[in-house]
Design an enzyme around this catalytic site. Sequence first.
Site, PDB file in Angstrom:
ATOM      1  N   GLU A 190       0.849  -1.182   0.000  1.00  0.00           N
ATOM      2  CA  GLU A 190       0.000   0.000   0.000  1.00  0.00           C
ATOM      3  C   GLU A 190       0.891   1.241   0.000  1.00  0.00           C
ATOM      4  OE1 GLU A 190      -3.466  -0.205  -0.023  1.00  0.00           O
ATOM      5  OE2 GLU A 190      -2.972  -2.297  -0.300  1.00  0.00           O
ATOM      6  N   ASP A 201      -4.608  -3.969   6.601  1.00  0.00           N
ATOM      7  CA  ASP A 201      -5.151  -4.338   5.283  1.00  0.00           C
ATOM      8  C   ASP A 201      -5.823  -5.720   5.367  1.00  0.00           C
ATOM      9  OD1 ASP A 201      -5.108  -4.012   2.178  1.00  0.00           O
ATOM     10  OD2 ASP A 201      -4.188  -5.962   2.529  1.00  0.00           O
ATOM     11  N   LYS A 205      -9.984  -6.806   4.972  1.00  0.00           N
ATOM     12  CA  LYS A 205     -10.501  -7.900   4.140  1.00  0.00           C
ATOM     13  C   LYS A 205     -11.296  -8.892   4.995  1.00  0.00           C
ATOM     14  CE  LYS A 205      -6.701  -7.090   0.944  1.00  0.00           C
ATOM     15  NZ  LYS A 205      -5.281  -7.340   0.656  1.00  0.00           N
TER      16      LYS A 205
HETATM   17  N1  HSE Z   1      -1.219  -4.215  -0.224  1.00  0.00           N
HETATM   18  C1  HSE Z   1      -2.067  -5.305  -0.569  1.00  0.00           C
HETATM   19  C2  HSE Z   1      -1.243  -6.578  -0.447  1.00  0.00           C
HETATM   20  C3  HSE Z   1      -2.589  -5.140  -1.956  1.00  0.00           C
HETATM   21  O1  HSE Z   1      -0.033  -6.501  -0.196  1.00  0.00           O
HETATM   22  O2  HSE Z   1      -1.795  -7.658  -0.548  1.00  0.00           O
HETATM   23  C4  HSE Z   1      -3.774  -5.975  -2.287  1.00  0.00           C
HETATM   24  O3  HSE Z   1      -4.874  -5.684  -1.485  1.00  0.00           O
END
Ligand code: HSE
Length: 437
Positions: A190, A201, A205
Site C-alpha cells: 500500500e 489491510d 478484508k
Molecule cells: N497491499 C495489498 C497486499 C494489496 O499486499 O496484498 C492488495 O490488497
Amino acid sequence: MEKINIGILGYGVVGVGVAKLLKQKKQLLEDRTGAVLYLKTIADIDTTTDRGLDIGDTQLVSDANLIIDDPGIDIIVETIGGETIAKAFILKALENKKHVVTANKALLAGHGNDLVKTARKNLVDLAFEASTGGCMPIIKSLRESLVANDIKSMSGILNGTCNYILTKISKDGSEFETALKDAQELGYAEAEPSLDIDGFDTAHKLAILNSLAHGMEINLNDIHVEGIRNITPVDIEFAKEFGYTIKLLAIGKIHKEHVEARVHPTMIPNSNPLSYVDTSMNAIVIDADATGQTMLYGHGAGMMPTASAVLSDIADIARNIISGTKRRVPILGYPEDNIKPIEILPMEELYTRYYLRFEAQDHPGVLSKISGILGENNISIKSVHQKGRKTNGKVPIVMITHIAKEAWVQKALKEISKTDSVVGDPVVIRIEEAAQE
Ligand code: HSE
C-alpha cells in the site's frame, strides 16, 4: 447488441489494468455477456502521464463529476483507493443511480454498511470482488457458490506484502526492511506500508469476508489486529524446528452467539496447505458444513489479477442490465433486512495454543520461575526449548503451551515481565493446529 457504458474513477495501476483488459478482451467479453462493454470516460487528476495504453475514443478527464453526473454512464468503477474522496464519489454515484464496482477494501471495511444502505435506497448494485484476495473469487464464492452452507471457519493469507516479507526472511534469510523494500518495488505494498505490515489491510478484508460469511454488519473495529513487525528470524528458525511455518493469518470462526475475528502472525503446521503459500500469493481455506474444506489460491494484488476481478463484477452487472434485472444477488450475500449485528468475541476470551519466547537471564531458577507463573495462571506447558548462544548473559527460552485462555496468558506474561528473570517483552505467537481448527 446492448451497449453498457462504463466510467473509471482513478487511472492508476488498477484503473489502467481495467482499461487494458476491457480493450484486450473486448470480443471475449461481448461473446460471454452478450453486451458491448464500452469504456466511455476515465477521470484522474493526472491526465498527462503516459500510461502506455491507447484508449481510442475513451475520454480522459480530470473532473470525476463528468462521469458521476453523466446520464449515459451505467457502471462506475472506483479505483482511487482511500476513504475520503473515494467515499464521496461512490455515495454520489449511488445517489445518481449508477451501479458501482470498487476494489476499495479500506472504504468497505470502514464505511461499507453506509454504502450498502445507499445502494439499497437507490436500487443499484455495489460490487467488490477485487477488494479481497485480488483475483481469487472469494466474494462470489461466499455470496453465491456456498449459499447452502454454514461457514464454520475461514483462515486466509490475504496480504501479499506480508506474505512476501515472511517468505523472504524464512527462505532467503532477508532482513525485514530489505524484503519490505522489494515488495514496494514489486508494487504489492500500500502507499502507506503500515497498512500492510501492521495487519490493517488484512483486517479490512476479514471484516468484509465475515459479513458475507455470516450475514453480519461489517465490523472492523472489534477485530483483533497484530502485524508482523515483531517477527524475528529467531522465531522463524524455532518454528522450522518444530515443523511449523509463520504466516500472517486472517481467522474468522463462528461460535453459537458470536464470531471470532482476528489477524495476527500464526504458527501453522507444515501439513496445513496454507504453509505452502509463499511470496506475494494469497490463499484462503473455507471450512463449511456441506462442502468441508475448500481452498482458493491466487494473486492477491497486481494490475491484471485485480483488473480481472473488477471485470467479473462489471460482467455480472452488465448481465443484470441486459436481462432487465438488478440487485439479483444481495450486496453482502444476505438481503439487507436479514443482516444482523453479531458480536465479535473479545480477544481475552480466545482459547488457543501459544508459542512464547522469553529473553531470560541465564541464572539457576529462572525456568522454574517462568513456568511457576504460567502454572499459577492455569497455563499448562507442552514443551520447553532453549537454543543458541548466550548473548550479554541472556538466553532465548521458548515454551509451547497447551490450549489456554488469552486472558490467562496476558496476565501471566505481565507478571513474568515484572520479574528480574527476563528482559524485554516476550514474543507471543498463537498456534493454529489445522486450517479448520
Ligand atoms: N497491499 C495489498 C497486499 C494489496 O499486499 O496484498 C492488495 O490488497
